[in-house]
Each structure stands twice: as structure tokens, then as C-alpha cells.
Motif scaffolding. Structure first.
Motif, short mmCIF file in Angstrom:
data_model
loop_
_atom_site.label_atom_id
_atom_site.label_comp_id
_atom_site.label_asym_id
_atom_site.label_seq_id
_atom_site.Cartn_x
_atom_site.Cartn_y
_atom_site.Cartn_z
N ASP A 1 -52.94 -28.14 110.24
CA ASP A 1 -53.19 -27.25 109.12
C ASP A 1 -53.50 -28.00 107.83
N SER A 2 -53.11 -29.26 107.70
CA SER A 2 -53.34 -29.97 106.45
C SER A 2 -53.07 -31.45 106.64
N ILE A 3 -53.61 -32.24 105.71
CA ILE A 3 -53.24 -33.65 105.56
C ILE A 3 -52.81 -33.81 104.11
N ILE A 4 -51.58 -34.27 103.89
CA ILE A 4 -51.08 -34.41 102.53
C ILE A 4 -51.13 -35.88 102.11
N ARG A 5 -50.25 -36.69 102.67
CA ARG A 5 -50.29 -38.13 102.37
C ARG A 5 -51.07 -38.91 103.43
N GLY A 6 -51.25 -38.33 104.59
CA GLY A 6 -51.91 -39.04 105.69
C GLY A 6 -50.93 -39.73 106.60
N THR A 7 -49.68 -39.81 106.20
CA THR A 7 -48.66 -40.54 106.94
C THR A 7 -48.52 -40.04 108.37
N CYS B 1 -57.97 -26.27 106.77
CA CYS B 1 -58.09 -25.93 105.35
C CYS B 1 -58.85 -27.06 104.68
N PRO B 2 -59.29 -26.88 103.44
CA PRO B 2 -59.99 -27.96 102.74
C PRO B 2 -59.04 -29.09 102.35
N PRO B 3 -59.59 -30.21 101.88
CA PRO B 3 -58.73 -31.32 101.43
C PRO B 3 -57.85 -30.91 100.25
N THR B 4 -56.57 -31.28 100.32
CA THR B 4 -55.62 -30.98 99.25
C THR B 4 -55.73 -32.06 98.18
N ILE B 5 -56.23 -31.66 96.99
CA ILE B 5 -56.53 -32.65 95.96
C ILE B 5 -55.68 -32.48 94.70
N SER B 6 -54.91 -31.39 94.61
CA SER B 6 -54.13 -31.15 93.40
C SER B 6 -52.75 -30.63 93.75
N PRO B 7 -51.73 -30.99 92.95
CA PRO B 7 -50.38 -30.49 93.21
C PRO B 7 -50.24 -29.02 92.84
N CYS B 8 -49.24 -28.38 93.42
CA CYS B 8 -48.93 -26.98 93.11
C CYS B 8 -47.74 -26.92 92.16
N PHE B 9 -47.81 -26.00 91.20
CA PHE B 9 -46.73 -25.82 90.23
C PHE B 9 -46.08 -24.44 90.38
N TYR B 10 -46.31 -23.80 91.53
CA TYR B 10 -45.90 -22.41 91.69
C TYR B 10 -44.92 -22.20 92.85
N GLY B 11 -44.06 -23.17 93.08
CA GLY B 11 -43.03 -22.97 94.09
C GLY B 11 -43.28 -23.71 95.38
N VAL B 12 -44.02 -24.80 95.32
CA VAL B 12 -44.32 -25.60 96.51
C VAL B 12 -43.95 -27.04 96.23
N ASP B 13 -43.34 -27.68 97.20
CA ASP B 13 -42.97 -29.09 97.08
C ASP B 13 -44.20 -29.94 97.35
N THR B 14 -44.98 -30.22 96.30
CA THR B 14 -46.22 -30.97 96.44
C THR B 14 -46.08 -32.34 95.82
N PRO B 15 -46.55 -33.39 96.48
CA PRO B 15 -46.54 -34.70 95.84
C PRO B 15 -47.44 -34.71 94.60
N SER B 16 -47.23 -35.69 93.76
CA SER B 16 -48.11 -35.83 92.60
C SER B 16 -49.51 -36.21 93.08
N LYS C 1 -51.36 -38.66 92.57
CA LYS C 1 -51.55 -40.04 93.03
C LYS C 1 -51.12 -40.23 94.48
N ASP C 2 -50.26 -39.32 95.00
CA ASP C 2 -49.80 -39.44 96.38
C ASP C 2 -50.56 -38.55 97.35
N LEU C 3 -51.49 -37.74 96.85
CA LEU C 3 -52.31 -36.89 97.72
C LEU C 3 -53.50 -37.70 98.19
N ILE C 4 -53.58 -37.93 99.48
CA ILE C 4 -54.58 -38.85 100.02
C ILE C 4 -56.00 -38.39 99.71
N ALA C 5 -56.24 -37.07 99.77
CA ALA C 5 -57.60 -36.57 99.57
C ALA C 5 -58.01 -36.59 98.09
N ALA C 6 -57.03 -36.72 97.19
CA ALA C 6 -57.36 -36.81 95.77
C ALA C 6 -57.87 -38.18 95.39
N ASN C 7 -57.64 -39.15 96.24
CA ASN C 7 -57.94 -40.53 95.89
C ASN C 7 -58.87 -41.23 96.87
#
Length: 488
Positions: free
Chosen positions: A373-379, A402-417, A419-425
Motif C-alpha cells: 500500500d505504500s513505501i515510507i522510508r523504504g526500510t 498509492c502515489p509516492p508519499t512526499i509530505s508529512p501529515c499534521f492531521y492525526g497520522v504518525d508520519t516521519p519528517s 527528510k525521512d520520507l524516501i520519495a521526498a528525497n
């Protein structure tokens, strides 16, 4: 490409790099065993938070609440539930994000004030906390917790409106962010959603027996209704405040102008597939995601294998659309707890292998399409690809529903910053090389939106900020909020 410390971080990370929803809420009005029904409902919502849970009950006079760290089943026994008498109750199961992982932040939170006792259970995050908290403290508010949920109760307590309903509506109009909440006084239940409708909240009804009044139920997901034999009636609307009392159900709106922006990741991952979220069945959305993914990025293969459990429904859709056989080539161990003793870090990938095991007889010599369903850090993706290849797969193609996760969520989700989102970088090709797959493809944004609206008479408005960086509210980075108020 990836720096050396990126690889080190990924190798040292023993956790599944998944986004985590941090809570589910539940409420019961007019049932002689309200706490037990709330307990059953929280059982169905356990996937929304495994850190702490709590139930508060009332009998018209007294309010009792019990909270604890751990799973619902670990906290509430028959003996414990017997201490929660009453015909109305609210409940909460929690997973913290940047807030303290401590019993003091477990919910429901009860506050005695000039407006009477109010208990609250909250799903979401508020993003305009600092000024509100400072103003409340100047007015004499004393905070019991570091949770943003308590700000809502304190705003109610300090509202200058006359009736409690007006005080609640006034307080909710002052906060910004995500909130699906249930509240309880000694004899009433309230339920409300933020004007964007970011988090889900539904209302159901259990018909009364032999002429007895009906029981009203509120829950984060409709799957909680099934266990209680409650009939789904409708969603609590964005910007709506619902009150249930001895006079029945009443409703009012504290905001009718804000554009709906419900979290699309509820359909991608968070919610159970047997739930109806934002008026649409999750199973339907996920199957269409898989079908659309197959049309967008098909590849010759022998086997479609889901990454359990969240990738199963999309994989079924992918297999049906592509004509490639589906099979459970990875078996999940459902008895691995929230924590377990790990060996020394030099034993690579142990955390993933504790939870997943490949079926060599299915994978050996095959060209495998893995659906997740997703790749967050790639780990985790890297470890799973290695695991499947080590089991003898000839090719491993990873497809993400789903599409690449490039931004953190501020609405009740435990999202890495960010810099830790693999698709953002990193580019898709760089990610493919890192996870060591033969090919990698994501579902397009258009394909995801189509999958979550196709066939709806009135398509939902969705928040896609984690994929686009386009937030529906003005937001404050959590580092600016802490330590003043911890985000739930």
C-alpha cells in the motif's frame, strides 16, 4: 543517490516503516451495559491504536473512567468492566505520534468545570495550539495532560456562551486541524467532526427490544457496528455537532462553508476493508486501486503476491485485472506483539522475518509482483524484496497502490519528517535501486482519486497532502508545537 548513513539507518531499523493512525473513538447512548458494548467496539477498532485504551461511563449521576497502557483485551476484563456501570459510555484506543507515550495522555480525558463534568475522546491533531493554550492558561486553566484533546475541553469550560451545546460549538469553531470527537456528560453524548471532515466518524442504531428505546452508537469505523448488531445510519457530517439525550437526537452545524478534505489514506491503508468510510466501502476502493495499478503499470509475471495484510485487497484487484494468478506467497505471523526481544543488530532483517515468512514452494523460480500500500522510508520494502528473492524468486516487481508519499501529515497520522520520507528525497529509479527490485511503480494520483470516487453519486473531497504537499489548512510543524502541547 543514497548516502551511506541512509543505508545504515535502514539496516538498523527493525520496525515496519508504515504510517500509523493513532486512535479510534467509540460512544454508546442508552444501553444498560454501555461500557461492555464500548469495549466490543474498541476491539473492532484496535487496528487504529495499540498503545493505550480507556472507557468512561455514566449513569446519569456518577461518571467513572478506567484507562491503561496496552491492548483493549489487556486492560478490560469482566472485573474491570463491572466497575463501569451506566447506560452511556465513550471509549478510545490510542497510538501516540509526537506526544508522550504515557498513561496521563490516555483517553478519555475528563475535566470538571463550571459547565459540569465533560469527558472527551478525540481522533486527530489540532494545528493551532500555542495561542489557544497560552490564552487559556492566562484565564486560569490548569492542564492535566500534554494532549491537544484537553484544549477542546478547556475551551468549552471557558466559553462565554450560555448553554453547553453553544459552548461546545463555540469551542470547536476556534480550533483548526483534524478532530473526530465523542464527548460525554453525566447524561448526554456529543459527537462532532472538524469542518474538513479529515477523520471518519459514523452513527448507528441498535433497535430497542419489546418497545424499549433505541441505542445510539458512534464509532470511527462502521466495522465496530457489525459486532454490536448496530445498523449504520449515516456519517457525522463535517462541521456538524450531534447531541443525544433523553429528548432524542439533535444536530447543529458550527461550520458550513469549509471545503471537505477527508483523508484519502483511510481508504488506502488505515481503515479495515469491511468498513464504510466517508460513505464508501473501503474494500471497493482498494480493489479498484489494484485494478487501476495493473492497467497503469502492468508487467509480465507468474504470480501476484500481497504484502499482508494491507496489500491483500489491492492485490486481488491487480490479479483480476491482469489475469495473473494471485497467491499468498508471504505469510504473516499475527502473534508477534507490539514489542519483542530482538537479537543483536548484526542479525539483519530479524524484525521483518519475525512478522513475515515467504512460501518458498510458491515463489521459487517465479516472476513475482509484490503489491503493497505504500513505501515510507523504504526500510521494510527493501527487506521484503530481499526475502522474496532469497526464497528463489526469479524476478521481483514492486507495485504500490498509492502515489509516492512526499509530505508529512499534521492531521492525526504518525508520519516521519520530510527528510525521512524516501520519495521526498529520491526519484523512483533511485528508490528501485535501493530496495533492489527489478521494477517499481506507484499508482498515479489520478488513478487513486478515481478509485476512491468511481461510481459515487456525489464524489468525496479528499485531502491528498501527503502526496502533493497541498494542505487543506494552514499548519504548524510539530516541532513548533512541542513541548507546549503534545500532539496526539
Amino acid at each position: 543517490m543514497f548516502a551511506e548513513d541512509d543505508v545504515t539507518l535502514c539496516e538498523a531499523d527493525g520496525h515496519f516503516d508504515k504510517l500509523r493512525e493513532e486512535c479510534g473513538v467509540m460512544a454508546i447512548y442508552n444501553h444498560p451495559d454501555a461500557a461492555r458494548l464500548t469495549y466490543w467496539g474498541l476491539y473492532s477498532l484496535q487496528h487504529r491504536g495499540q498503545e493505550s485504551a480507556g472507557i468512561a461511563s455514566a449513569d446519569g449521576q456518577e461518571v467513572n473512567d478506567i484507562k491503561g497502557m496496552g491492548l483493549v483485551s489487556e486492560i478490560f476484563t469482566d472485573e474491570v468492566l463491572a466497575k463501569l456501570p451506566g447506560y452511556l459510555a465513550i471509549g478510545h484506543t490510542r497510538y501516540s505520534t509526537t506526544g508522550d507515550s504515557a498513561l496521563l495522555n490516555a483517553q478519555p480525558i475528563a475535566v470538571e468545570s463550571t459547565k459540569g463534568l465533560i469527558a472527551i475522546a478525540h481522533n486527530g491533531n489540532l494545528v493551532n495550539l500555542g495561542n489557544s493554550k497560552e490564552r487559556l492558561e492566562r484565564d486560569g486553566a490548569v492542564f492535566q495532560t500534554t494532549s491537544d484533546s484537553e484544549i477542546i475541553v478547556q475551551l468549552i469550560a471557558h466559553s462565554k456562551q450560555t448553554t453547553l451545546v453553544d459552548c461546545i460549538a463555540d469551542s470547536l469553531s476556534q480550533v483548526e486541524g483534524a478532530f473526530s470527537i465523542v464527548m460525554m456528560t453525566r447524561n448526554r453524548i456529543f459527537a462532532a467532526r472538524d469542518p474538513h471532515g479529515l477523520r471518519p466518524l459514523s452513527m448507528g442504531r441498535i433497535p430497542g427490544v419489546n418497545g424499549a428505546p433505541d441505542t445510539f452508537v458512534f464509532a470511527s469505523e462502521t466495522c465496530a457496528f457489525d459486532l454490536l448488531h448496530a445498523k449504520y445510519e449515516r456519517d457525522v457530517k463535517p462541521g456538524e455537532l450531534v447531541m443525544v439525550s433523553e429528548d432524542g437526537v439533535t444536530s447543529r452545524y458550527f461550520d458550513t462553508t469549509t471545503k471537505q478534505a477527508s483523508c484519502i489514506f483511510e481508504h488506502v491503508y488505515f481503515a479495515r476493508p469491511d468498513s464504510k468510510i466517508f460513505g464508501r466501502w473501503v474494500q471497493q476502493s482498494r480493489e479498484l486501486m489494484g485494478r487501476t495499478l495493473a492497467r497503469e503499470s502492468g508487467v509480465p509475471a507468474d504470480l501476484v503476491v500481497p504484502v499482508p495484510d494491507s496489500g491483500v485487497t489491492a492485490a486481488l484487484g491487480y490479479a483480476a485485472e491482469s489475469g495473473i494468478p494471485f497467491n499468498l506467497g508471504l505469510i504473516r505471523n499475527h502473534y508477534v506483539g507490539r514489542t519483542f526481544i530482538q537479537p543483536e543488530q548484526r542479525v539483519r532483517d530479524f524484525g521483518v522475518r519475525m512478522k513475515l515468512n515467504p512460501v518458498r514452494s510458491l515463489l521459487e523460480g517465479k516472476r513475482v509482483i509484490l503489491i503493497d500500500d505504500s513505501i515510507i522510508r523504504g526500510t521494510t520494502s527493501r527487506k521484503i524484496v530481499r526475502m522474496v528473492r532469497a526464497a528463489g524468486a526469479k524476478e521481483v516487481h514492486l507495485r504500490i497502490s498509492c502515489p509516492p508519499t512526499i509530505s508529512p501529515c499534521f492531521y492525526g497520522v504518525d508520519t516521519p519528517s520530510k527528510k525521512d520520507l524516501i520519495a521526498a528525497n529520491h526519484s523512483v529509479e533511485e528508490i528501485r535501486q535501493f530496495i533492489e527490485a527489478d521494477s517499481l511503480a506507484y499508482l498515479s494520483l489520478e488513478g487513486m482519486l478515481h478509485s476512491c470516487t468511481s461510481g459515487d453519486a456525489t464524489p468525496n473531497g479528499y485531502c491528498t497532502a501527503c502526496y502533493t504537499g497541498d494542505y487543506p489548512t494552514s499548519w504548524v510543524d510539530v516541532s513548533e508545537i512541542l513541548p507546549a502541547v503534545a500532539v496526539r
